[in-house]
Design a protein around this motif. Structure first.
Motif, PDB file in Angstrom:
ATOM      1  N   ALA A 238      15.795 -31.569 -31.283  1.00  9.44           N
ATOM      2  CA  ALA A 238      15.147 -30.277 -31.513  1.00  9.44           C
ATOM      3  C   ALA A 238      15.173 -29.421 -30.252  1.00  9.44           C
ATOM      4  O   ALA A 238      15.390 -28.192 -30.308  1.00  9.44           O
ATOM      5  N   LEU A 239      14.938 -30.045 -29.088  1.00 12.06           N
ATOM      6  CA  LEU A 239      15.000 -29.301 -27.828  1.00 12.06           C
ATOM      7  C   LEU A 239      16.383 -28.691 -27.603  1.00 12.06           C
ATOM      8  O   LEU A 239      16.512 -27.520 -27.211  1.00 12.06           O
ATOM      9  N   VAL A 240      17.400 -29.474 -27.849  1.00 11.38           N
ATOM     10  CA  VAL A 240      18.767 -28.972 -27.663  1.00 11.38           C
ATOM     11  C   VAL A 240      19.054 -27.823 -28.623  1.00 11.38           C
ATOM     12  O   VAL A 240      19.658 -26.800 -28.245  1.00 11.38           O
ATOM     13  N   SER A 241      18.619 -27.985 -29.876  1.00  7.79           N
ATOM     14  CA  SER A 241      18.870 -26.933 -30.867  1.00  7.79           C
ATOM     15  C   SER A 241      18.178 -25.636 -30.491  1.00  7.79           C
ATOM     16  O   SER A 241      18.768 -24.537 -30.567  1.00  7.79           O
ATOM     17  N   HIS A 242      16.900 -25.720 -30.062  1.00 10.53           N
ATOM     18  CA  HIS A 242      16.173 -24.504 -29.657  1.00 10.53           C
ATOM     19  C   HIS A 242      16.811 -23.879 -28.423  1.00 10.53           C
ATOM     20  O   HIS A 242      16.893 -22.640 -28.309  1.00 10.53           O
ATOM     21  N   ALA A 243      17.219 -24.707 -27.493  1.00  6.62           N
ATOM     22  CA  ALA A 243      17.842 -24.164 -26.282  1.00  6.62           C
ATOM     23  C   ALA A 243      19.150 -23.461 -26.606  1.00  6.62           C
ATOM     24  O   ALA A 243      19.446 -22.371 -26.061  1.00  6.62           O
ATOM     25  N   GLN A 244      19.960 -24.040 -27.496  1.00  6.60           N
ATOM     26  CA  GLN A 244      21.225 -23.407 -27.878  1.00  6.60           C
ATOM     27  C   GLN A 244      20.983 -22.094 -28.616  1.00  6.60           C
ATOM     28  O   GLN A 244      21.696 -21.104 -28.396  1.00  6.60           O
ATOM     29  N   ALA A 245      19.955 -22.123 -29.495  1.00  7.10           N
ATOM     30  CA  ALA A 245      19.655 -20.887 -30.228  1.00  7.10           C
ATOM     31  C   ALA A 245      19.172 -19.791 -29.283  1.00  7.10           C
ATOM     32  O   ALA A 245      19.542 -18.615 -29.427  1.00  7.10           O
ATOM     33  N   ALA A 246      18.320 -20.166 -28.298  1.00  3.58           N
ATOM     34  CA  ALA A 246      17.836 -19.174 -27.351  1.00  3.58           C
ATOM     35  C   ALA A 246      18.970 -18.612 -26.500  1.00  3.58           C
ATOM     36  O   ALA A 246      19.017 -17.410 -26.201  1.00  3.58           O
ATOM     37  N   ARG A 247      19.899 -19.466 -26.111  1.00  2.00           N
ATOM     38  CA  ARG A 247      21.021 -18.985 -25.303  1.00  2.00           C
ATOM     39  C   ARG A 247      21.909 -18.054 -26.112  1.00  2.00           C
ATOM     40  O   ARG A 247      22.378 -17.022 -25.624  1.00  2.00           O
TER      41      ARG A 247
ATOM     42  N   VAL B 192      12.124 -41.294 -32.600  1.00  2.00           N
ATOM     43  CA  VAL B 192      11.291 -40.228 -32.042  1.00  2.00           C
ATOM     44  C   VAL B 192      12.045 -39.465 -30.961  1.00  2.00           C
ATOM     45  O   VAL B 192      12.073 -38.228 -30.931  1.00  2.00           O
ATOM     46  N   VAL B 193      12.640 -40.201 -30.033  1.00  2.00           N
ATOM     47  CA  VAL B 193      13.362 -39.555 -28.936  1.00  2.00           C
ATOM     48  C   VAL B 193      14.528 -38.741 -29.465  1.00  2.00           C
ATOM     49  O   VAL B 193      14.751 -37.585 -29.049  1.00  2.00           O
ATOM     50  N   ALA B 194      15.290 -39.331 -30.400  1.00  2.00           N
ATOM     51  CA  ALA B 194      16.447 -38.619 -30.939  1.00  2.00           C
ATOM     52  C   ALA B 194      16.026 -37.339 -31.647  1.00  2.00           C
ATOM     53  O   ALA B 194      16.676 -36.288 -31.502  1.00  2.00           O
TER      54      ALA B 194
ATOM     55  N   THR C  48       7.657 -28.685 -28.276  1.00  2.00           N
ATOM     56  CA  THR C  48       8.522 -29.786 -28.700  1.00  2.00           C
ATOM     57  C   THR C  48       8.596 -30.871 -27.635  1.00  2.00           C
ATOM     58  O   THR C  48       8.541 -32.070 -27.925  1.00  2.00           O
ATOM     59  N   GLY C  49       8.698 -30.445 -26.369  1.00  2.55           N
ATOM     60  CA  GLY C  49       8.739 -31.432 -25.287  1.00  2.55           C
ATOM     61  C   GLY C  49       7.446 -32.212 -25.165  1.00  2.55           C
ATOM     62  O   GLY C  49       7.456 -33.429 -24.929  1.00  2.55           O
ATOM     63  N   ARG C  50       6.302 -31.532 -25.322  1.00  8.27           N
ATOM     64  CA  ARG C  50       5.014 -32.229 -25.247  1.00  8.27           C
ATOM     65  C   ARG C  50       4.870 -33.231 -26.388  1.00  8.27           C
ATOM     66  O   ARG C  50       4.371 -34.340 -26.192  1.00  8.27           O
ATOM     67  N   GLN C  51       5.301 -32.836 -27.591  1.00  7.81           N
ATOM     68  CA  GLN C  51       5.242 -33.761 -28.721  1.00  7.81           C
ATOM     69  C   GLN C  51       6.111 -34.995 -28.467  1.00  7.81           C
ATOM     70  O   GLN C  51       5.720 -36.123 -28.788  1.00  7.81           O
ATOM     71  N   ALA C  52       7.271 -34.782 -27.874  1.00 11.69           N
ATOM     72  CA  ALA C  52       8.148 -35.914 -27.569  1.00 11.69           C
ATOM     73  C   ALA C  52       7.498 -36.845 -26.567  1.00 11.69           C
ATOM     74  O   ALA C  52       7.532 -38.077 -26.717  1.00 11.69           O
ATOM     75  N   LEU C  53       6.897 -36.294 -25.519  1.00 13.72           N
ATOM     76  CA  LEU C  53       6.247 -37.124 -24.504  1.00 13.72           C
ATOM     77  C   LEU C  53       5.070 -37.903 -25.092  1.00 13.72           C
ATOM     78  O   LEU C  53       4.893 -39.094 -24.806  1.00 13.72           O
ATOM     79  N   ASP C  54       4.248 -37.219 -25.922  1.00 12.14           N
ATOM     80  CA  ASP C  54       3.097 -37.905 -26.522  1.00 12.14           C
ATOM     81  C   ASP C  54       3.547 -39.055 -27.425  1.00 12.14           C
ATOM     82  O   ASP C  54       2.983 -40.161 -27.387  1.00 12.14           O
ATOM     83  N   ALA C  55       4.556 -38.818 -28.235  1.00 10.58           N
ATOM     84  CA  ALA C  55       5.034 -39.868 -29.134  1.00 10.58           C
ATOM     85  C   ALA C  55       5.612 -41.032 -28.355  1.00 10.58           C
ATOM     86  O   ALA C  55       5.374 -42.205 -28.680  1.00 10.58           O
ATOM     87  N   MET C  56       6.360 -40.739 -27.301  1.00  6.24           N
ATOM     88  CA  MET C  56       6.942 -41.819 -26.497  1.00  6.24           C
ATOM     89  C   MET C  56       5.866 -42.609 -25.770  1.00  6.24           C
ATOM     90  O   MET C  56       5.960 -43.826 -25.643  1.00  6.24           O
ATOM     91  N   ARG C  57       4.827 -41.923 -25.280  1.00  7.30           N
ATOM     92  CA  ARG C  57       3.744 -42.649 -24.600  1.00  7.30           C
ATOM     93  C   ARG C  57       3.059 -43.618 -25.548  1.00  7.30           C
ATOM     94  O   ARG C  57       2.741 -44.763 -25.188  1.00  7.30           O
ATOM     95  N   ARG C  58       2.798 -43.163 -26.786  1.00  8.08           N
ATOM     96  CA  ARG C  58       2.143 -44.044 -27.748  1.00  8.08           C
ATOM     97  C   ARG C  58       2.995 -45.265 -28.055  1.00  8.08           C
ATOM     98  O   ARG C  58       2.506 -46.396 -28.105  1.00  8.08           O
ATOM     99  N   LEU C  59       4.272 -45.051 -28.250  1.00  9.78           N
ATOM    100  CA  LEU C  59       5.142 -46.171 -28.593  1.00  9.78           C
ATOM    101  C   LEU C  59       5.351 -47.113 -27.416  1.00  9.78           C
ATOM    102  O   LEU C  59       5.396 -48.334 -27.583  1.00  9.78           O
ATOM    103  N   VAL C  60       5.474 -46.572 -26.213  1.00  8.27           N
ATOM    104  CA  VAL C  60       5.636 -47.429 -25.034  1.00  8.27           C
ATOM    105  C   VAL C  60       4.378 -48.250 -24.808  1.00  8.27           C
ATOM    106  O   VAL C  60       4.432 -49.441 -24.462  1.00  8.27           O
ATOM    107  N   THR C  61       3.203 -47.642 -25.005  1.00  9.09           N
ATOM    108  CA  THR C  61       1.944 -48.392 -24.885  1.00  9.09           C
ATOM    109  C   THR C  61       1.887 -49.522 -25.898  1.00  9.09           C
ATOM    110  O   THR C  61       1.458 -50.645 -25.596  1.00  9.09           O
ATOM    111  N   THR C  62       2.348 -49.250 -27.109  1.00  2.10           N
ATOM    112  CA  THR C  62       2.377 -50.279 -28.139  1.00  2.10           C
ATOM    113  C   THR C  62       3.320 -51.413 -27.753  1.00  2.10           C
ATOM    114  O   THR C  62       3.019 -52.593 -27.956  1.00  2.10           O
TER     115      THR C  62
END
Length: 264
Positions: free
Chosen positions: A198-207, A191-193, A227-241
């Motif tokens: 995706a964040l890095v790719s969007h940032a590079q494309a925007a630049r 999930v994190v990877a 994309t960042g919110r989706q990453a945080l939500d997925a990580m929270r669920r997995l860390v809680t698990t």
């Protein structure tokens, strides 16, 4: 406990005690005075043996009381029915096995002692008027001692076996939880990877687009935020698990957290 589960556990014991009761009834002459009272006492004692697995201490004490009271009634009425029947001896053995198996040694000593005392008193009350019994007291005592020792040894064996099975089950559950933690750790890595990539790719494309289009960076911000919110939500669920992984009943399925990763 349902009736079906109780029958599966105690059915063989019930069949054994019923067979011994029938044997006692057939082997004792029908004209023996007090036979009905003796069989009633034996039946109640066998009933205590059937519930001994769940309430060993109470069942042992209750059986001791029934044996003594029934013997006292028979003795006071002048009935000569002889020593305990085979069904009663079997019930006593089952009770001793249950007490030794289910209770720790210090707790088991009291109900086992009360039961043995009840057996001795009942035996004395039911045989004291029989002229032949004093000549055979040593035989009956030795027979009762062997019964007690064998039942106690078998109960100790079952107690040891139950303890080993519990340890094996605990080890298996711990191994299963460890495997689940490793699976969740891999899912968290995926999930994190995915989202960080995706964040890095969007940032590079925007630049890259920003060199010729000043508004490209502003248009890319919502995508980066989502994309960042989706990453945080997925990580929270997995860390809680991962935190709740010690309780198998509360284990959270990781599929929702990684479904969006696999679909992309």
């Amino acid at each position: 406990m349902t009736v079906r589960s109780w029958m599966r556990r105690q059915g063989p014991v019930a069949v054994l005690l019923a067979t011994l009761l029938a044997w006692d009834l057939l082997s004792i002459p029908g004209a023996v005075p007090g036979l009905t009272w003796m069989l009633v006492g034996a039946l109640v004692t066998c009933g205590f043996a059937l519930v001994a697995d769940d309430r060993p201490a109470r069942a042992a004490v209750g059986a001791a009381v029934v044996l003594v009271v029934a013997a006292a009634v028979l003795s006071s009425a002048g009935f000569r029915v002889g020593p305990l029947t085979s069904a009663e001896y079997a019930a006593v053995a089952i009770l001793i096995v249950a007490v030794v198996r289910r209770l720790d040694p210090r707790t088991a000593a009291a109900p086992a002692g009360v039961l043995l005392l009840g057996v001795v008193l009942a035996h004395l009350l039911r045989t004291r008027e029989l002229a032949a019994w004093p000549k055979l007291w040593w035989y009956d005592t030795a027979e009762a001692a062997v019964l007690v020792l064998v039942a106690a040894a078998f109960g100790g064996y079952l107690r040891h076996r139950d303890r080993e099975q519990a340890r094996a089950t605990a080890r298996a559950e711990a191994a299963a939880r460890q495997r689940e933690r490793l699976l969740l750790a891999r899912e968290l890595h995926d999930v994190v990877a995915h989202h960080v990539g995706a964040l890095v790719s969007h940032a590079q494309a925007a630049r890259a687009a920003g060199a010729g289009d000043p508004g490209a960076g502003r248009r890319a911000m919502p995508v980066l935020e989502t994309t960042g919110r989706q990453a945080l939500d997925a990580m929270r669920r997995l860390v809680t698990t991962l935190r709740d992984a010690d309780d198998a009943d509360d284990m959270i399925i990781v599929e929702p957290a990684t479904q969006d990763v696999r679909s992309k």
